[in-house]
Design a protein around this motif. Sequence first.
Motif, short mmCIF file in Angstrom:
data_model
loop_
_atom_site.label_atom_id
_atom_site.label_comp_id
_atom_site.label_asym_id
_atom_site.label_seq_id
_atom_site.Cartn_x
_atom_site.Cartn_y
_atom_site.Cartn_z
N ASN A 190 1.02 -1.10 0.00
CA ASN A 190 -0.10 -0.01 0.06
C ASN A 190 0.81 1.18 0.10
O ASN A 190 0.46 2.34 -0.46
CB ASN A 190 -0.99 -0.06 1.09
CG ASN A 190 -1.98 1.16 1.08
OD1 ASN A 190 -2.72 1.32 0.34
ND2 ASN A 190 -1.93 2.00 2.49
N PHE A 191 2.03 1.21 0.76
CA PHE A 191 3.15 2.19 0.63
C PHE A 191 3.55 2.51 -0.79
O PHE A 191 3.75 3.76 -1.29
CB PHE A 191 4.19 2.06 1.80
CG PHE A 191 3.90 2.55 3.09
CD1 PHE A 191 4.20 3.77 3.36
CD2 PHE A 191 3.27 1.85 3.91
CE1 PHE A 191 4.37 3.92 4.92
CE2 PHE A 191 2.97 2.04 5.37
CZ PHE A 191 3.33 3.18 5.63
N TRP A 192 3.90 1.37 -1.34
CA TRP A 192 4.35 1.52 -3.00
C TRP A 192 3.34 2.02 -3.71
O TRP A 192 3.50 3.15 -4.50
CB TRP A 192 4.60 0.20 -3.17
CG TRP A 192 5.30 0.01 -4.64
CD1 TRP A 192 4.78 -0.78 -5.56
CD2 TRP A 192 6.59 0.87 -5.02
NE1 TRP A 192 5.69 -0.62 -6.84
CE2 TRP A 192 6.83 0.22 -6.43
CE3 TRP A 192 7.37 1.49 -4.66
CZ2 TRP A 192 7.59 0.62 -7.36
CZ3 TRP A 192 8.60 1.95 -5.44
CH2 TRP A 192 8.58 1.51 -6.80
N HIS A 193 2.06 1.84 -3.55
CA HIS A 193 0.94 2.27 -4.44
C HIS A 193 0.75 3.68 -4.02
O HIS A 193 0.73 4.67 -5.08
CB HIS A 193 -0.39 1.55 -3.94
CG HIS A 193 -1.60 2.24 -4.49
ND1 HIS A 193 -1.98 1.90 -5.97
CD2 HIS A 193 -2.69 2.79 -4.06
CE1 HIS A 193 -3.04 2.59 -6.27
NE2 HIS A 193 -3.59 2.95 -5.07
N LEU A 194 0.82 4.03 -2.95
CA LEU A 194 0.41 5.55 -2.35
C LEU A 194 1.68 6.41 -2.96
O LEU A 194 1.46 7.36 -3.50
CB LEU A 194 0.26 5.76 -0.99
CG LEU A 194 -1.05 5.18 -0.27
CD1 LEU A 194 -0.91 5.35 1.08
CD2 LEU A 194 -2.15 5.95 -0.75
N GLY A 207 2.41 -1.85 -12.42
CA GLY A 207 2.23 -3.06 -12.42
C GLY A 207 3.61 -3.52 -12.80
O GLY A 207 4.03 -4.82 -12.46
N ARG A 208 4.12 -2.80 -13.85
CA ARG A 208 5.61 -3.17 -14.46
C ARG A 208 6.75 -3.28 -13.23
O ARG A 208 7.30 -4.25 -12.92
CB ARG A 208 6.01 -2.24 -15.44
CG ARG A 208 5.34 -2.51 -16.59
CD ARG A 208 5.68 -1.55 -17.84
NE ARG A 208 5.12 -1.66 -19.06
CZ ARG A 208 5.11 -0.78 -19.90
NH1 ARG A 208 5.58 0.23 -20.02
NH2 ARG A 208 4.40 -0.90 -21.17
N LEU A 209 6.48 -2.41 -12.21
CA LEU A 209 7.42 -2.06 -11.05
C LEU A 209 7.25 -3.27 -10.03
O LEU A 209 8.12 -3.88 -9.65
CB LEU A 209 7.12 -0.80 -10.50
CG LEU A 209 7.64 0.36 -11.22
CD1 LEU A 209 7.52 1.65 -10.33
CD2 LEU A 209 9.29 0.34 -11.51
N ALA A 213 9.94 -6.04 -9.08
CA ALA A 213 9.96 -6.34 -7.48
C ALA A 213 9.78 -7.82 -7.21
O ALA A 213 10.77 -8.45 -6.50
CB ALA A 213 9.21 -5.45 -6.63
N ALA A 214 9.12 -8.55 -7.72
CA ALA A 214 8.89 -9.99 -7.66
C ALA A 214 10.29 -10.74 -8.20
O ALA A 214 10.80 -11.63 -7.82
CB ALA A 214 7.83 -10.39 -8.43
N ARG A 215 10.62 -10.28 -9.39
CA ARG A 215 11.63 -10.64 -9.91
C ARG A 215 13.09 -10.42 -9.21
O ARG A 215 13.88 -11.27 -9.01
CB ARG A 215 11.89 -10.02 -11.51
CG ARG A 215 11.00 -10.65 -12.31
CD ARG A 215 11.59 -10.46 -13.87
NE ARG A 215 11.91 -9.13 -14.14
CZ ARG A 215 10.97 -8.13 -14.40
NH1 ARG A 215 9.82 -8.47 -14.69
NH2 ARG A 215 11.56 -6.91 -14.65
N SER A 216 13.09 -9.13 -8.62
CA SER A 216 14.41 -8.79 -8.07
C SER A 216 14.55 -9.33 -6.63
O SER A 216 15.48 -9.74 -5.89
CB SER A 216 14.43 -7.16 -7.90
OG SER A 216 14.42 -6.64 -9.34
N PHE A 217 13.37 -9.40 -5.95
CA PHE A 217 13.21 -9.68 -4.48
C PHE A 217 12.60 -10.84 -4.13
O PHE A 217 12.74 -11.48 -2.82
CB PHE A 217 12.67 -8.71 -3.65
CG PHE A 217 13.36 -7.17 -3.84
CD1 PHE A 217 14.56 -7.16 -3.83
CD2 PHE A 217 12.47 -6.28 -4.26
CE1 PHE A 217 15.09 -5.64 -3.91
CE2 PHE A 217 13.15 -5.13 -4.35
CZ PHE A 217 14.39 -4.64 -4.30
N GLY A 218 12.11 -11.59 -5.16
CA GLY A 218 11.41 -12.74 -4.82
C GLY A 218 9.97 -12.73 -3.93
O GLY A 218 9.75 -13.64 -3.16
N VAL A 219 9.30 -11.57 -4.00
CA VAL A 219 8.24 -11.24 -3.25
C VAL A 219 7.04 -11.37 -4.43
O VAL A 219 7.08 -10.38 -5.11
CB VAL A 219 8.45 -9.81 -2.63
CG1 VAL A 219 6.98 -9.64 -1.80
CG2 VAL A 219 9.68 -10.13 -1.38
#
Length: 295
Positions: A190-194, A207-209, A213-219
């Motif tokens: 939610n912080f990222w979205h805001l 969405g791209r970011l 993040a999923a690729r970079s951090f595995g989240v």
Amino acid sequence: MTTPQNPRSPSVKDTGAPPGLDEAVPRLLKKVSRFSPGLAAELAWWAFFWAPRGMKVHPRQADVLARGQRSVVRSQGYKLVMWSWGQGPRALLVHGWGGRASQMTPLVDPLLLLGYQVVAIDGPAHGESSHRRSSVANFADVVLDLGARDGGYVAAVTHSLGGPAVALALTRGLALQKAVFISPPVDLENFWHLFLKNIRVGPKHEGRLLERAARSFGVQRGELAMASTLTKAPVPFLVVHDEHDDKADFKLTESLLQQTSTGTLFRTQGLGHNRILRDPEVLATVARFVGPAPR
């Protein structure tokens, strides 16, 4: 509940900007997004994960650090500085974004009296530890790695971003008997979205970011929400949160307690996001919840 000190109505900053980020940065990114939202999104990626190092060590905190054993270890590509006090089952202290181990020192003596060996780290890219970029996933991986090396931890006491980091580590295999989350931001996505909304970066780039993040951090989506992680890996936990916290929304903490079954809430008034770590009643409440070290 603590006695109110300078109470005010709850006012959480709705920009999503991480603590320590210069206020001029979102204003600049907002101007950039007018002609290039893609460039603004790329710059936002670098700004959001750039760890601030402005927090000073106060003399009283330095005295506690001096009583501990300082060591330097390598974990997950970082050179980490950590301290330990005492002997016994381990209790881990994890600071938040822009913080450092010294910030957690008021908790050292209460936990030592309970029979724990207390361990505190300067998180990835924070304090005396190496690098400048970090994330909640990096914090989680370091906690998990150090726990595996040291024989694990009985309890963890966290502040701010340290909360979702430990909650994420629980889903990745960290074992705890008790967890304490002080001033936690319970949904970091939610912080990222805001933040992106504030600088006027639209859903396409967001969405791209998130995919990046999923690729970079595995989240993956949802793994930065503590309600999700603490449901997947339930552990008895205490949340200590001030109703007037201007950095982590208290209402979201109330929602967390409604969505999980193993948590307890201790609410305060007028202590804010950081001063809560030094409050005597908070320290006593944390000590009672964690309880004596198991033999």
